[in-house]
Design a protein around this motif. Structure first.
Motif, mmCIF file in Angstrom:
data_model
loop_
_atom_site.group_PDB
_atom_site.id
_atom_site.type_symbol
_atom_site.label_atom_id
_atom_site.label_comp_id
_atom_site.label_asym_id
_atom_site.label_seq_id
_atom_site.Cartn_x
_atom_site.Cartn_y
_atom_site.Cartn_z
ATOM 1 N N PRO A 150 0.797 -1.238 0.000
ATOM 2 C CA PRO A 150 0.000 0.000 0.000
ATOM 3 C C PRO A 150 0.823 1.279 0.000
ATOM 4 O O PRO A 150 0.496 2.235 0.714
ATOM 5 N N PHE A 151 1.868 1.317 -0.803
ATOM 6 C CA PHE A 151 2.706 2.513 -0.904
ATOM 7 C C PHE A 151 2.982 2.776 -2.378
ATOM 8 O O PHE A 151 3.135 1.839 -3.164
ATOM 9 N N GLU A 152 3.060 4.049 -2.748
ATOM 10 C CA GLU A 152 3.197 4.420 -4.149
ATOM 11 C C GLU A 152 4.625 4.807 -4.501
ATOM 12 O O GLU A 152 5.376 5.316 -3.667
ATOM 13 N N VAL A 153 4.981 4.565 -5.761
ATOM 14 C CA VAL A 153 6.236 5.075 -6.318
ATOM 15 C C VAL A 153 6.005 6.521 -6.723
ATOM 16 O O VAL A 153 5.012 6.839 -7.378
ATOM 17 N N GLU A 154 6.930 7.397 -6.352
ATOM 18 C CA GLU A 154 6.818 8.811 -6.729
ATOM 19 C C GLU A 154 7.836 9.122 -7.817
ATOM 20 O O GLU A 154 9.040 8.909 -7.640
ATOM 21 N N VAL A 155 7.355 9.622 -8.957
ATOM 22 C CA VAL A 155 8.247 10.005 -10.053
ATOM 23 C C VAL A 155 8.834 11.383 -9.749
ATOM 24 O O VAL A 155 8.098 12.366 -9.600
ATOM 25 N N LEU A 156 10.158 11.459 -9.642
ATOM 26 C CA LEU A 156 10.840 12.720 -9.352
ATOM 27 C C LEU A 156 11.327 13.420 -10.614
ATOM 28 O O LEU A 156 11.457 14.645 -10.640
ATOM 29 N N HIS A 157 11.633 12.627 -11.644
ATOM 30 C CA HIS A 157 12.197 13.206 -12.868
ATOM 31 C C HIS A 157 11.898 12.290 -14.037
ATOM 32 O O HIS A 157 11.972 11.069 -13.910
ATOM 33 N N GLN A 158 11.565 12.877 -15.192
ATOM 34 C CA GLN A 158 11.388 12.107 -16.418
ATOM 35 C C GLN A 158 11.837 12.940 -17.602
ATOM 36 O O GLN A 158 11.447 14.102 -17.751
ATOM 37 N N ASP A 159 12.708 12.354 -18.432
ATOM 38 C CA ASP A 159 13.070 12.980 -19.696
ATOM 39 C C ASP A 159 13.097 11.907 -20.772
ATOM 40 O O ASP A 159 12.586 10.796 -20.570
ATOM 41 N N ARG A 160 13.697 12.209 -21.909
ATOM 42 C CA ARG A 160 13.664 11.276 -23.036
ATOM 43 C C ARG A 160 14.386 9.967 -22.724
ATOM 44 O O ARG A 160 14.051 8.922 -23.262
#
Length: 308
Positions: free
Chosen positions: A87-97
């Motif tokens: 019951p815990f989520e992954v948090e996206v901190l950065h996304q690029d190509r």
């Protein structure tokens, strides 16, 4: 370059490839698989052949009568296990190509395996971001929280993987340990080294005191109170369970660690007692842009004592 799968990623999970012997005592590929997977119901496996779920390299379906030797490799989707939700989520901190950097929670494995498939960081992110080619560049233990980096494109994946292989990524971790009875803060910072060995079939690594060290960690103290010690860890190497082993050897076993210094009996996850180990920072020179990149976790260790 690995052998491409004829089946697409499905629900965030790639197909499994099986090597089949070209000769042997089995009249058909199905007969070999029934013996190979003896723990499965044979009729259920044959039904999967009948439904066209087991395919050759060109994607064509194999039948239960396909003779041994017709194909050297076959592909199929594993039947997903019944999973207990994490019951815990992954948090996206950065996304690029080319890169995705996330904050992984405690208890979530990096990749599918065993009883965790959909409840893995990789599968969750493939489904969330719609990137079937997403692949982890490095890994964190299931019990460890913090920064995890993924490649989005095969074309640039190798350049980032080489950073880790050549130890060109500076990694920083935090840990919280029980304060030993005879605590000497003046001994820190210190560099700890030993020789770590992972034996097949054993869940814990072993330390060989007679061999030259193959693991090294710089350990600093961030804060301490009368119960706990909060340390900053800078590993120079990346051996399995290295930070947990090094702190345990110093009498600073990480809080809620069921492996070190003593292996405890296996028990269900207690979500209120996460391992107090956190991947805090990743720093490297980007191989594509030659620019320094720094990523920092937003997570905190719940049991860390207040800073002085």
């Amino acid at each position: 370059m690995g052998m491409p799968s004829p089946l697409p990623v499905r629900d965030g999970v790639g197909a499994t490839r099986l090597h089949v012997p070209m000769t042997g005592a089995w009249p058909t590929i199905a007969a070999y698989m029934i013996e190979r997977f003896f723990h499965l119901d044979p009729e259920r496996l044959l039904t999967r052949f009948d439904r066209g779920e087991i395919v050759a390299r060109d994607g064509s379906a194999l039948s239960r009568d396909t003779p041994l030797g017709a194909e050297e490799f076959v592909w199929y989707y594993r039947e997903p296990p019944a999973e207990k939700a994490i019951p815990f989520e992954v948090e996206v901190l950065h996304q690029d190509r080319d890169l995705v950097v996330v904050d992984k929670p405690h208890f979530l494995p990096t990749t599918p395996g065993g009883k965790f498939v959909q409840n893995s960081a990789l599968v969750r992110l493939r489904n969330l971001l719609g990137i079937p080619e997403l692949t982890p560049i490095h890994r964190l233990d299931r019990a460890t929280a913090g920064l995890l980096m993924f490649s989005t494109r095969p074309q640039t994946r190798g350049a980032y993987q080489l950073l880790f292989e050549n130890r060109q990524v500076r990694k920083v971790y935090e840990a919280v340990s029980a304060r030993p009875a005879h605590w000497d803060a003046s001994a820190f910072p210190l560099v700890y080294r030993n020789h770590i060995v992972k034996n097949r079939g054993e869940v814990c690594v072993q330390v060989d005191a007679d061999r030259e060290p193959n693991s090294e960690t710089l350990i600093e103290v961030l804060s301490a109170d009368d119960r706990t010690v909060h340390t900053l860890l800078r590993p120079h190497s990346g051996k399995m369970h290295q930070l947990r082993v090094h702190l345990a050897a110093l009498g600073l076993g990480i809080l809620n660690d069921g492996f070190y210094p003593v292996l405890l009996p296996e028990a269900p996850d207690d979500f209120d007692r996460p391992l107090q180990l956190l991947a805090r920072e990743l720093r490297f020179v980007d191989p594509l842009s030659d620019q320094e990149r720094v990523f920092t976790t937003r997570r905190r260790l719940a049991l860390a004592p207040p800073a002085p």
